[in-house]
Enzyme design. Structure first.
Site, short mmCIF file in Angstrom:
data_model
loop_
_atom_site.label_atom_id
_atom_site.label_comp_id
_atom_site.label_asym_id
_atom_site.label_seq_id
_atom_site.Cartn_x
_atom_site.Cartn_y
_atom_site.Cartn_z
N LEU A 21 -11.76 -8.59 -23.98
CA LEU A 21 -12.04 -8.62 -25.41
C LEU A 21 -11.71 -7.29 -26.08
O LEU A 21 -11.38 -7.24 -27.26
CB LEU A 21 -13.51 -8.98 -25.66
N GLY A 22 -11.87 -6.22 -25.34
CA GLY A 22 -11.59 -4.89 -25.88
C GLY A 22 -11.75 -3.86 -24.79
O GLY A 22 -12.39 -4.09 -23.76
N LYS B 41 -19.85 -6.16 -20.15
CA LYS B 41 -19.39 -4.79 -20.27
C LYS B 41 -19.30 -4.15 -18.89
O LYS B 41 -20.28 -4.06 -18.17
CB LYS B 41 -20.34 -3.98 -21.15
N GLY C 1 -11.92 0.68 -24.10
CA GLY C 1 -12.09 1.99 -24.69
C GLY C 1 -12.04 3.05 -23.61
O GLY C 1 -11.73 2.78 -22.44
N GLY C 2 -12.35 4.28 -24.00
CA GLY C 2 -12.26 5.38 -23.06
C GLY C 2 -13.27 5.32 -21.94
O GLY C 2 -13.11 5.96 -20.92
N ASP D 208 -25.71 5.78 -31.31
CA ASP D 208 -24.25 5.67 -31.43
C ASP D 208 -23.88 4.61 -32.45
O ASP D 208 -23.13 3.68 -32.16
CB ASP D 208 -23.64 5.34 -30.06
N GLY E 213 -14.76 2.17 -20.76
CA GLY E 213 -14.85 0.91 -20.04
C GLY E 213 -14.17 -0.22 -20.77
O GLY E 213 -13.45 -0.02 -21.75
N VAL F 296 -14.59 -4.54 -22.06
CA VAL F 296 -15.45 -5.68 -22.37
C VAL F 296 -14.68 -6.96 -22.08
O VAL F 296 -13.56 -7.14 -22.56
CB VAL F 296 -15.91 -5.67 -23.83
#
Length: 736
Positions: free
Chosen positions: A451-452, A473, A454-455, A570, A457, A459
C-alpha cells in the site's frame, strides 16, 4: 495548518510510558535461602517459614526445633504434609475425659457451660484464613459410652454430633466388633460444611449410683472409664479403630485430620485476575480454578506441565515418554511441548493406547523385504543428511521466534490479555498473530500487496482467514527503549475505540521488529489526497474543515478520554487516513514510525495545500509557519491560502481561524489551547460554514451568535522574540 499545531502536544509520551513501567511484586518468586523442609515435612511455596519466605501471613509457618526431628506448626496445629493440590494433613490431639472412680463418669474438674455440658478445647488456625477442615475427608467421632458429643462453629451454631452407647456382646456378632455404629462405645458422623474453627462438647448420659438404688427397674448401663470427642480423617476410623483396642484406652493420642487450603483474599478467579500484581498463578503455563469449599481460588499447572504454578516459571513440560504406562502409550512415544505423540512401531497397526494393541501388518515375503530394505537403505542414506539439516534449521527458527517473542514482551502481553479477557481471548478483539498468519494474509508479503513504503518500513494490504481486510505494517528497525515498552504500549492501544482513530487489531511478536495489524482504510492518506496525482482537483472548504475537526477530535480523545492519556508524537498528513466518505482517521499512535524523513512526506497545512517545510525554495520561504506568522504581522496572510479555500472563506471565518492558529503557535505552552478546545472550535467553525448565513450578508450580531464567540481583533500583537523564534523553527518539530 491545524495539523501542524497538533504536533506540539506529543513531547511527553516517552516520559509517561517510562513512569508506568510495571514493577514485579516481591513475592512473585520465593527468595533464595528459604528452607524447603522442617524435619521430615516438605514446604512448597506459597508456604514458608516466617514472613520473608511465605507469600503472605496466611501461609506463614513455624518450625519448632524443640522436637527431634523438628515439627511444623500453623498457630497451634501441627502439620505433617503439604500438597500443591490444595490438601494438607495435620495432627490433632484427642484428649481424654475420664471418670474419677467414685461415680460412673465425673467431670467436676473440667469446664462446663451454663447447661452443664462439658466444654472441650476449641481448634482453630489463629489469624490464617487459608485453611478449612475438609467436610469430604473428615468424620466427627465419639469414643466411650454412654455419651453425647457434638461440635459447634465459631458462632456457636450446631455442626454435627452423635450418641455412643454400650451394650453386651451377643453370640454371632463378633464380626461387628470393629464397626463404629454407635452401639459399642463408638459413633461417627459427617460434617456438612467445611470449618476453620470448631468447639467440641461432651455430655454424659450415665445415671448416678443413687438413682440406680432408688429405681432398680432401670438396667444399669455399661460405661467406659474415658471418653473422647474429636475430628479425624475418614480412613482412620474405617481402618484403624478397633472396639477392643480402644474401649479401655485412657491416654491422650494424636489423630490425623485433612485440611483444604486456598488463596482466600478474593472471592474467585474472575475477581483475582483483575489485579495482575497480586494474582497468585504466576507461571505462564498455569490455570486458575475456584475453591470448592467457599471463597478463594487455587492454581494448577496446565495439562502437559508439572511443577509449582505459584512461582514464575514454576510449571515445566512433562516428558510423558518417561512413564509410558501412566500416560497409556504402548508404542513409539515422542515428547512435545505440553504433550506427546504415540504411534504403533513401524510394521504394526492397532490401538497404541492398549497393551499389546499394536499388531504386525501383513507379512512381506523375504525377497520383497530384502529389496525394500536395500531401497530404503539407499534412500535413507541420501535423505538423512537433508532431513537432519532441515530439522536443525526448523529448531533454530523456532528458538529464534521464541526469543523475539519474549524480547518483544509477548509473555507480558499474554498475561495482560488473560487477566482482562479470559484464558482464550484478548481485549476488544485484539490478537497476537503468528508469522505464518500474516504471510498467508499478504501472499508472503507480495509486491502487489504493498500500500505504501517509507524510510522506516512498508505497509501491506492483507486478507485474514475470516476475509477481514487489514493493513499490516512491517517496520525495518526499532530502538531498544521502544522494544522494552512495546508490549505495554500495545496493551494500552488495543483498548482504544474511536471512530476517528485507526483501530489496532493486533501484532506479531515472532520477528525482530514487531509487525502491527490495523483496520484497512480505503481512501489512502491525506498527504496523497493533497499532493498526489489528483491534487489539482479543487477541495471544498467544508472538506478541509471536516478533516481538521475530526483529526483534532481524535487527538482530543486520546489526550482527555484515554486512560492513561496517549500523546501522538508524529502528527502529519501521511498519518491521517481517509475513508470512502472522507472521514479522517488518525494512525500511528505511539507505534513504530513508517513515515520517511525525506521531504516528500513531511507534514503539510490543510488550508494552504503547501508543505510545512519547502526545502528547495529560498531560505526565508522554507518554513510555512515562519511565512504565515510574518504574513499575519503585515496583514497579508490570506495570500497564502489555497485558491479554492480563499474563494469560499469569509472574512469572519478567516479572522476566527487565524486567531485559533496564532493561539496554537504561541511560544508559551500555557497560552496554547487544549486539543479538546481546538476540536470544539473547528467543529463550530464548520457548522458556521455550512449555515446559510455564512454565504449571505447578515448583521454583525447574528454572525457573532452563530460563531459562538465575539469576533476577535485581527490586529495581532506578536512579540519580537516570538516571531524570531517561529522564523528560526525553534519551537517546532514536524516529524518526531
Amino acid at each position: 495548518m491545524a495539523t501542524t499545531t497538533l504536533c506540539l502536544q506529543g513531547a511527553a509520551l516517552v516520559v509517561l510510558i517510562v513512569c508506568l513501567a510495571p514493577v514485579a511484586p516481591a513475592w512473585a518468586q520465593q527468595p533464595a535461602g528459604c528452607p524447603d523442609k522442617c524435619g521430615n515435612t516438605s514446604i512448597p511455596y506459597p508456604f514458608g517459614i516466617g514472613s520473608r519466605c511465605a507469600r503472605d501471613f496466611n501461609f506463614r509457618l513455624v518450625c519448632n526445633h524443640a522436637y527431634s526431628p523438628p515439627r511444623l506448626f500453623v498457630s497451634e496445629v501441627e502439620l505433617v504434609s503439604l500438597s500443591l493440590d490444595g490438601e494438607a494433613r495435620a495432627l490433632i490431639n484427642a484428649r481424654n475425659y475420664c471418670s474419677d472412680g467414685t461415680t460412673y463418669i465425673s467431670y467436676n474438674a473440667l469446664r462446663r457451660d451454663s447447661q452443664g455440658q462439658l466444654l472441650l478445647s476449641d481448634v482453630s488456625f489463629g489469624r490464617s484464613t487459608a485453611y478449612r477442615f475438609s467436610a469430604a475427608r473428615n468424620r466427627f467421632v465419639v469414643l466411650g459410652c454412654p455419651v453425647l458429643g457434638y461440635l459447634v462453629d465459631a458462632e456457636e451454631y450446631y455442626v454435627s454430633g452423635c450418641i455412643s452407647m454400650c451394650r453386651k456382646s451377643q453370640a454371632g456378632d463378633d464380626h461387628l466388633s470393629s464397626r463404629c455404629t454407635g452401639e459399642r462405645g463408638c459413633c461417627q458422623n459427617t460434617i456438612p460444611r467445611p470449618l476453620n474453627f470448631y468447639k467440641p462438647y461432651i455430655l454424659s448420659l450415665n445415671k448416678s449410683a443413687e438413682e440406680n438404688r432408688v429405681e432398680p427397674i432401670y438396667h444399669r448401663l455399661n460405661s467406659t472409664a474415658c471418653n473422647y470427642v474429636f475430628l479425624v480423617e475418614d480412613k482412620w476410623i474405617d481402618t484403624t479403630y478397633s472396639y477392643r483396642a480402644y474401649f479401655n484406652r485412657t491416654d491422650d493420642f494424636d489423630v490425623p485430620v485433612v485440611l483444604d487450603w486456598a488463596i482466600r483474599n478474593v472471592r474467585n478467579c474472575r475477581v483475582a485476575k483483575r489485579n495482575a500484581t497480586k494474582y497468585a498463578c504466576r507461571s505462564e503455563w498455569s490455570e486458575c480454578f475456584d475453591a470448592s469449599d467457599g471463597v478463594g481460588y487455587r492454581c494448577r499447572c496446565s495439562n502437559g506441565y508439572q511443577g509449582n504454578p505459584y512461582l514464575d516459571g514454576g510449571c515445566t513440560d512433562i516428558d510423558e515418554c518417561q512413564d509410558k504406562e501412566k500416560y497409556g502409550c504402548y508404542g513409539d512415544c515422542t515428547n512435545t511441548i505440553g504433550g506427546y505423540t504415540c504411534i504403533c512401531p513401524r510394521g504394526t497397526i492397532g490401538n497404541v493406547h492398549e497393551k499389546n494393541g499394536c499388531r504386525p501388518k501383513d507379512k512381506f515375503t523375504f525377497a520383497l523385504k530384502a529389496v525394500t530394505g536395500v531401497g530404503l537403505g539407499v534412500f535413507m542414506s541420501v535423505f538423512m543428511a537433508f532431513w537432519l539439516h532441515l530439522g536443525l534449521q526448523k529448531r533454530k527458527l523456532i528458538r529464534t521466534r521464541q526469543k523475539f517473542f519474549e524480547q518483544n514482551g509477548g509473555i507480558f502481553l499474554q498475561q495482560q490479555m488473560r487477566s482482562y479477557g479470559g484464558a482464550g481471548g484478548g481485549v476488544g478483539g485484539f490478537k497476537i498473530f503468528s508469522t505464518e498468519e500474516l504471510k498467508n494474509a499478504t501472499n508472503n508479503f507480495a509486491v502487489d500487496r504493498i500500500l505504501g513504503r517509507g524510510g522506516h518500513g512498508i505497509v501491506y494490504k492483507g486478507v485474514l482467514e475470516d476475509n477481514t481486510v487489514v493493513a499490516i505494517k512491517k517496520s525495518k528497525m526499532m530502538e531498544e527503549a521502544q522494544t522494552k515498552e512495546f508490549a505495554r504500549e500495545m496493551f494500552i492501544l488495543s483498548q482504544i475505540n474511536h471512530r476517528n482513530v485507526v483501530k489496532l487489531l493486533g501484532c506479531c511478536l515472532e520477528v525482530e521488529v514487531p509487525m502491527l495489524v490495523y483496520e484497512f482504510v480505503s481512501n489512502g492518506t491525506l498527504y496523497h489526497y493533497i499532493h498526489g496525482k489528483d491534487s489539482e482537483v479543487d477541495i471544498a472548504l467544508d472538506t478541509h474543515l471536516q478533516i481538521a475537526a475530526e483529526s483534532a477530535e481524535a487527538l482530543s480523545y486520546m489526550h482527555s478520554s484515554a486512560s492513561p492519556p496517549i500523546l501522538h508524537g508524529d502528527v502529519k498528513t501521511a498519518n491521517i487516513l481517509l475513508d470512502d466518505k472522507f472521514d479522517a482517521k488518525v494512525s500511528d499512535f505511539g507505534a513504530s514510525k513508517l513515515a520517511p524523513t525525506d521531504e516528500a512526506e513531511i507534514a503539510t497545512l490543510l488550508l494552504t495545500r503547501k508543505k510545512a517545510l519547502y526545502l528547495d525554495g529560498p531560505e526565508e520561504d522554507r518554513s510555512l509557519v515562519s511565512c504565515f506568522t510574518t504574513a499575519v504581522k503585515v496583514g497579508r496572510h490570506q495570500e497564502l491560502l489555497d485558491s479554492q479555500v480563499r474563494n469560499e472563506l469569509s472574512d469572519e471565518m478567516l479572522q476566527e481561524i487565524t486567531h485559533l492558529l496564532m493561539r496554537c503557535l504561541s511560544m508559551i505552552g500555557e497560552e496554547r489551547p487544549a486539543m479538546k478546545e481546538v476540536a470544539e472550535r473547528l467543529e463550530s467553525l464548520r457548522r458556521y460554514q455550512q449555515h446559510p448565513w455564512a454565504k449571505a450578508e447578515g448583521n454583525e450580531e447574528e454572525i457573532q451568535s452563530l460563531l459562538g464567540m465575539e469576533q476577535n481583533n485581527a490586529n495581532y500583537q506578536l512579540r519580537q522574540q516570538d516571531v524570531l523564534g517561529l522564523e528560526e523553527g525553534n519551537a517546532y518539530t514536524f516529524s518526531l
